[in-house]
Write a protein that holds these residues in place. Structure first.
Motif, PDB file in Angstrom:
ATOM      1  N   GLU A 130      32.442   1.435  35.730  1.00  0.00           N
ATOM      2  CA  GLU A 130      31.064   1.526  36.195  1.00  0.00           C
ATOM      3  C   GLU A 130      30.948   2.551  37.313  1.00  0.00           C
ATOM      4  O   GLU A 130      31.911   2.847  38.013  1.00  0.00           O
TER       5      GLU A 130
ATOM      6  N   CYS B 230      26.108   5.339  26.971  1.00  0.00           N
ATOM      7  CA  CYS B 230      26.195   4.777  28.308  1.00  0.00           C
ATOM      8  C   CYS B 230      24.897   4.038  28.593  1.00  0.00           C
ATOM      9  O   CYS B 230      23.897   4.241  27.904  1.00  0.00           O
ATOM     10  N   SER B 231      24.924   3.141  29.561  1.00  0.00           N
ATOM     11  CA  SER B 231      23.728   2.394  29.923  1.00  0.00           C
ATOM     12  C   SER B 231      23.460   2.562  31.410  1.00  0.00           C
ATOM     13  O   SER B 231      24.379   2.776  32.199  1.00  0.00           O
ATOM     14  N   ILE B 232      22.178   2.463  31.785  1.00  0.00           N
ATOM     15  CA  ILE B 232      21.770   2.592  33.180  1.00  0.00           C
ATOM     16  C   ILE B 232      20.849   1.424  33.523  1.00  0.00           C
ATOM     17  O   ILE B 232      19.886   1.146  32.791  1.00  0.00           O
TER      18      ILE B 232
ATOM     19  N   ASN C  44      19.648   1.614  27.511  1.00  0.00           N
ATOM     20  CA  ASN C  44      20.823   1.097  26.813  1.00  0.00           C
ATOM     21  C   ASN C  44      20.668   1.393  25.326  1.00  0.00           C
ATOM     22  O   ASN C  44      19.813   0.801  24.665  1.00  0.00           O
TER      23      ASN C  44
ATOM     24  N   ILE D 237      25.680   2.544  36.242  1.00  0.00           N
ATOM     25  CA  ILE D 237      25.915   3.304  35.006  1.00  0.00           C
ATOM     26  C   ILE D 237      27.197   2.794  34.369  1.00  0.00           C
ATOM     27  O   ILE D 237      28.264   2.798  35.010  1.00  0.00           O
ATOM     28  N   ASP D 238      27.098   2.320  33.133  1.00  0.00           N
ATOM     29  CA  ASP D 238      28.263   1.806  32.402  1.00  0.00           C
ATOM     30  C   ASP D 238      28.630   2.734  31.256  1.00  0.00           C
ATOM     31  O   ASP D 238      27.756   3.235  30.541  1.00  0.00           O
ATOM     32  N   GLN D 239      29.938   2.951  31.076  1.00  0.00           N
ATOM     33  CA  GLN D 239      30.438   3.753  29.964  1.00  0.00           C
ATOM     34  C   GLN D 239      31.682   3.077  29.385  1.00  0.00           C
ATOM     35  O   GLN D 239      32.675   2.932  30.100  1.00  0.00           O
TER      36      GLN D 239
END
Length: 359
Positions: free
Chosen positions: A293, A271-273, A259, A342-344
């Protein structure tokens, strides 16, 4: 009789063809030509601007390293060289790299090679100049060090108290014998190379580091010349085992792998994973994520509700979930359900809203 004649003729033909084709199998494949006339010019920064000499890097030998001759013992470190040798990257292809990491790698290699040429011309007379702060060998967070071939440090501009110390037994945060690797790399047929490892300073968290070393010879003396590259400035490497899972009741157990919002770094990505798990017979309380997501299922099976629509989930499946969707995940199998989220843009504290169930 006719059958006997035919058999004899066939044997004769086979023998003749065997003579013509023998030897093809053992022919040595063509090897790429040497990289000639690698010159350090005045446009390169630091030490590179001080030398005008040709560097012939022979690559006529295969880049695959030889396996260790000695048999392993119980006392050897748990982390060792790979069992399967891997060829080094093609230097011609590497020159096409355009990232900041590629530029720093080329810069360090150029400075170390130029320093080797100067040592091979001047010997120990160069060492006092290398210790001066602000010199091409010691400036900001960069310095070039020198060891003898048996591991004694003779030049360490950033910490001169280490000069005269035996560094052969140096290990990294994981117990990797990097001191021995430095020496083995310098003594290899190629005479140079990179060593990657996890480093820890005082009470800091371990971080990724790389050191480029190259052999230098002056008279009957042999030296090892090297410089460090801090990988943490360019890449992010994290192991799942080093990440903690959230333990809040009713919420998804997640372990944040990446993140950028929580890293003190200027990264060109947003983006975060996260790695998430749901135990057998459990489910995640309904919640709404304000960002879009992607869920990628690694192990297990279950049922994912997206705005009330049931989606059966199984390994090697990817699901895109639109922003603002209400989602709830159930583990319907007998093993732990594991998946990536995965968030964007990158997930923040305010991007998830937990929803209360109507009883």
């Amino acid at each position: 009789m006719d059958l006997i004649k035919i058999a004899c003729i066939m044997l004769a033909v086979a023998f003749f063809l065997g003579i013509l084709t023998s030897g093809d199998k053992d022919e040595t494949p063509a090897i790429s030509t040497e990289l000639e006339n690698e010159t350090v010019n005045s446009n390169a920064s630091g030490v590179a601007g001080m030398a005008q000499a040709e560097e012939k890097t022979a690559i006529s030998e295969p880049a695959i390293s030889e396996p260790a001759i000695s048999e392993p013992t119980v006392s050897e470190p748990a982390i060792s060289e790979p069992a399967v040798s891997v060829p080094a990257p093609d230097p011609v292809i590497l020159e096409k790299g355009e990232s900041q990491l590629a530029g720093e790698r080329k810069n360090i290699e150029s400075k170390v090679r130029a320093t080797v040429r100067l040592i091979e011309a001047q010997g120990e007379q160069l060492f006092p100049s290398m210790r001066k702060e602000g010199s091409p060998w010691f400036q900001d967070n960069f310095c070039i060090f020198v060891w003898t071939e048996n591991g004694t440090q003779v030049v360490c501009p950033s910490n001169q108290s280490l000069e005269g110390k035996d560094m052969k037994g140096l290990v990294d945060a994981d117990g990797k014998p990097i001191g021995e690797f430095f020496i083995e790399t310098a003594k290899s047929k190629k005479g140079e190379g990179w060593i990657e490892y996890n480093w820890k300073e005082n009470n800091s968290e371990p971080f990724r580091k790389c050191t480029f070393v190259k052999k230098a010879s002056y008279g009957e003396k042999t030296y090892l010349v090297g410089a460090d590259l801090y990988l943490e400035n360019y890449i992010v490497c994290r192991n799942l085992e080093g990440c903690k899972y959230t333990e809040e009741p009713g919420k998804l157990q997640t372990s944040e792998l990446f993140n950028p919002l929580n890293l003190n770094r200027n990264l060109d990505i947003n983006c975060s994973i996260a790695h998430s798990i749901v135990e057998p017979g459990k489910n995640v309380a309904p919640h709404m994520v304000k960002n879009p997501e992607i869920h990628y299922i690694l192990e297990g099976q279950g049922l994912l509700y997206i705005d009330g629509i049931p989606i059966e989930i199984h390994p090697d499946q990817l699901i895109y979930i639109p922003a603002g969707s209400v989602q709830d995940t159930y583990n319907t199998g007998n093993t732990t359900l594991r998946f990536l989220i995965i968030d964007q843009p990158a997930k923040s504290e305010n991007s998830t809203e937990m929803l209360e169930l109507n009883r």
